[in-house]
Design an enzyme around this catalytic site. Structure first.
Site, short mmCIF file in Angstrom:
data_model
loop_
_atom_site.label_atom_id
_atom_site.label_comp_id
_atom_site.label_asym_id
_atom_site.label_seq_id
_atom_site.Cartn_x
_atom_site.Cartn_y
_atom_site.Cartn_z
N SER A 185 27.45 58.53 32.47
CA SER A 185 26.89 58.41 34.05
C SER A 185 26.07 59.56 34.21
O SER A 185 26.32 60.71 33.47
CB SER A 185 28.15 58.34 34.89
OG SER A 185 27.62 58.72 36.23
N TYR A 198 36.95 61.08 37.57
CA TYR A 198 35.60 60.00 36.96
C TYR A 198 34.63 60.96 36.40
O TYR A 198 34.28 60.76 35.41
CB TYR A 198 35.21 59.14 38.23
CG TYR A 198 34.04 58.57 37.65
CD1 TYR A 198 34.19 57.40 36.89
CD2 TYR A 198 32.71 58.84 38.00
CE1 TYR A 198 33.15 56.36 36.61
CE2 TYR A 198 31.62 57.94 37.34
CZ TYR A 198 31.67 57.02 36.79
OH TYR A 198 30.89 56.23 36.48
P1 NAD Z 1 31.70 46.95 37.58
O1 NAD Z 1 32.54 47.00 38.45
O2 NAD Z 1 30.75 45.88 37.70
O3 NAD Z 1 32.42 47.06 35.89
C1 NAD Z 1 33.27 47.87 35.72
C2 NAD Z 1 34.27 46.93 34.90
O4 NAD Z 1 35.33 47.71 34.39
C3 NAD Z 1 34.95 45.89 35.76
O5 NAD Z 1 34.24 44.64 35.99
C4 NAD Z 1 36.24 45.54 34.71
O6 NAD Z 1 36.06 44.57 34.22
C5 NAD Z 1 36.16 46.70 33.98
N1 NAD Z 1 37.69 47.34 33.94
C6 NAD Z 1 38.06 48.17 34.89
N2 NAD Z 1 39.41 48.70 34.62
C7 NAD Z 1 39.74 47.81 33.38
C8 NAD Z 1 40.90 47.82 32.85
N3 NAD Z 1 41.92 48.40 33.01
N4 NAD Z 1 40.64 47.01 31.90
C9 NAD Z 1 39.73 46.26 31.50
N5 NAD Z 1 38.70 46.19 32.16
C10 NAD Z 1 38.68 47.23 33.25
O7 NAD Z 1 30.80 48.21 37.84
P2 NAD Z 1 29.48 48.90 36.88
O8 NAD Z 1 29.03 49.80 37.90
O9 NAD Z 1 29.06 48.04 36.37
O10 NAD Z 1 30.46 49.88 35.91
C11 NAD Z 1 30.21 49.69 34.48
C12 NAD Z 1 30.22 51.05 33.98
O11 NAD Z 1 28.88 51.56 34.24
C13 NAD Z 1 31.35 51.80 34.26
O12 NAD Z 1 31.63 52.71 33.03
C14 NAD Z 1 30.85 52.97 35.00
O13 NAD Z 1 31.45 54.17 34.98
C15 NAD Z 1 29.30 53.08 34.63
N6 NAD Z 1 28.37 53.39 35.48
C16 NAD Z 1 28.08 52.96 36.77
C17 NAD Z 1 27.36 53.47 37.68
C18 NAD Z 1 26.90 52.79 38.76
O14 NAD Z 1 26.39 53.37 39.79
N7 NAD Z 1 27.27 51.61 39.15
C19 NAD Z 1 26.65 54.67 37.29
C20 NAD Z 1 26.96 55.13 36.15
C21 NAD Z 1 27.99 54.83 35.35
#
Ligand code: NAD
Ligand code: MG
Length: 289
Positions: A185, A198
Site C-alpha cells: 500500500s 496496518y
Molecule cells: P476487500 O475488503 O475487498 O479485500 C480484503 C479481503 O481480505 C476480503 O475480501 C477478505 O476476503 C480478505 N480477508 C481479510 N481477512 C481475512 C482472513 N482472516 N482470512 C482470509 N481472508 C481474509 O478490500 P481491498 O481494498 O480490495 O483489499 C485488498 C488488499 O488491498 C488488502 O491487502 C489491502 O491492504 C490492499 N490495499 C487496499 C487499498 C484500498 O484503498 N482499498 C489500498 C492499498 C492497499
C-alpha cells in the site's frame, strides 16, 4: 489491456458515508465498485495459466480474478465464509467467461488452513503458476492507547504471518517460472496517523517481497508487489477508514478521486505475464499520483 472505467462516470461519482461490519460485502456498497467484469478486455496474456488468489471475493482481489479470467487463466479463490455472496458472484462472472474457478472459503489466520487451501487448489487444477496474495485487514484506531493487543495480533497475523505461511505451503506446487504477487500500500511509505498497525504490516510486506525475490530467483520464481493508493472497496467502509473520511477518499491524490479495483488489476496481470519475465523484487504503485 484496456480502458477499464469510464473516466467521466468516475469523476462524477460520489462516495457517500456508509458502514458495514468487517469484512463487508461489495454488492451492498454505493456505488458498487467496478470489478472490470464488463469493461476489461483480455488479450490471452495468461492463457491456460492457473492462479490461486486470496481476498478474491471483492475489491482488488476480485478485479484481479476477473482480469485473469479475461486473460485466459483458471482461478482458485480464497475469502472469508461471511463473504460467500460476493464470491458466488465472482464464480458466475468467471464461469461465464469460459474459465474454471473453485471457491475455497476459510480463515488465513490459521496456519493449517494455508496447507488445506493449497491442497484444495492442487486437487482442483494441479500445480499452479501464480500466487496472488491480496487478503488483508485494516482497522482505523486514532490513539495508540486504544490499539488493543487483539487488533495488533489480528492485523499482523492476517497481513504478514498468513502471507509467509501461504508462500511456504504453495512453493512445492508452484510451476517453473512461477510468479508470486503480494499487496502492499502507499501506507508502507506514508503512513496515516490512525493506521499504525496496518501501515507497518504493509511496509513488512514490501520488505518480505524483496528478500524473497532474491531468495527465489535461483528457483526461477519471481516475487513482486503492487502498492495501491485509495481504492473504492469494502475495506474503506468496513472499519478501514473513519466514516467522515469516506466522501473524501482519494481527493488528496493528483487525480482527485479514488481508484476503482478494475484500474489496479492490470498491474497484477503484467507482473504475472510473459511481459515481466525479467522483473522481480519490484513494487508497482497504482495510486492516482
Ligand atoms: P476487500 O475488503 O475487498 O479485500 C480484503 C479481503 O481480505 C476480503 O475480501 C477478505 O476476503 C480478505 N480477508 C481479510 N481477512 C481475512 C482472513 N482472516 N482470512 C482470509 N481472508 C481474509 O478490500 P481491498 O481494498 O480490495 O483489499 C485488498 C488488499 O488491498 C488488502 O491487502 C489491502 O491492504 C490492499 N490495499 C487496499 C487499498 C484500498 O484503498 N482499498 C489500498 C492499498 C492497499
Ligand atoms: Mg470481501
Amino acid at each position: 489491456m484496456t480502458k477499464n472505467v469510464n473516466e467521466t462516470d468516475v469523476a462524477q461519482n460520489e462516495f457517500p458515508k456508509q458502514e458495514q461490519p468487517e469484512p463487508g460485502l461489495q454488492k451492498k456498497m454505493t456505488p458498487v465498485p467496478d470489478d472490470g467484469s464488463t469493461s476489461y478486455i483480455g488479450h490471452g496474456r495468461l492463457k491456460n495459466k492457473k492462479a490461486l488468489i486470496t481476498g478474491g471475493d471483492s475489491g482488488i482481489g476480485r478485479a484481479v480474478a476477473i482480469a485473469y479470467a479475461h486473460e485466459g487463466a483458471d482461478v482458485v479463490l480464497n475469502y472469508l465464509p461471511a463473504e460467500e455472496e460476493d464470491a458466488q458472484d465472482v464464480k458466475n462472472i468467471v464461469t461465464n467467461l469460459g474459465r474454471r474457478i473453485a471457491l475455497v472459503p476459510g480463515d488465513l489466520r490459521q496456519e493449517t488452513f494455508s496447507q488445506q487451501l493449497v491442497a484444495q487448489a492442487v486437487s482442483f487444477f494441479g500445480d499452479f503458476d501464480i500466487l496472488v496474495l491480496v487478503a488483508g485487514k485494516q482497522h482505523a484506531v486514532f490513539d495508540i492507547e486504544d490499539l488493543s493487543t487483539d487488533q495488533l495480533v489480528d492485523t499482523y497475523t492476517t497481513n504478514v504471518f498468513s502471507l509467509v505461511w501461504l508462500i511456504k505451503a504453495a512453493l512445492p506446487h508452484l510451476n517453473k517460472a512461477g510468479s508470486i504477487i503480494t499487496t502492499s500500500s502507499v501506507q508502507a511509505k506514508k503512513p496515516l496517523p490512525y493506521l499504525v498497525d496496518y501501515a507497518s504490516t504493509k511496509a513488512a510486506i514490501r520488505n518480505i517481497t524483496e528478500s524473497l525475490a532474491k531468495q527465489l530467483a535461483p528457483r526461477n520464481i519471481r516475487v513482486n508487489c503492487v502498492a495501491p493508493g485509495p481504492i473504492w472497496t469494502p475495506f474503506q467502509i468496513a472499519g478501514g477508514q473513519p466514516q467522515e473520511k469516506v466522501p473524501e477518499l482519494g481527493k488528496n491524490t493528483a487525480m482527485g478521486r479514488p481508484g476503482q479495483p478494475a484500474e489496479v488489476a492490470g498491474a497484477y496481470v503484467y507482473l504475472a505475464s510473459g511481459d515481466a519475465t525479467y522483473v522481480t523484487g519490484e513494487t508497482i504503485h497504482v495510486a492516482g499520483g
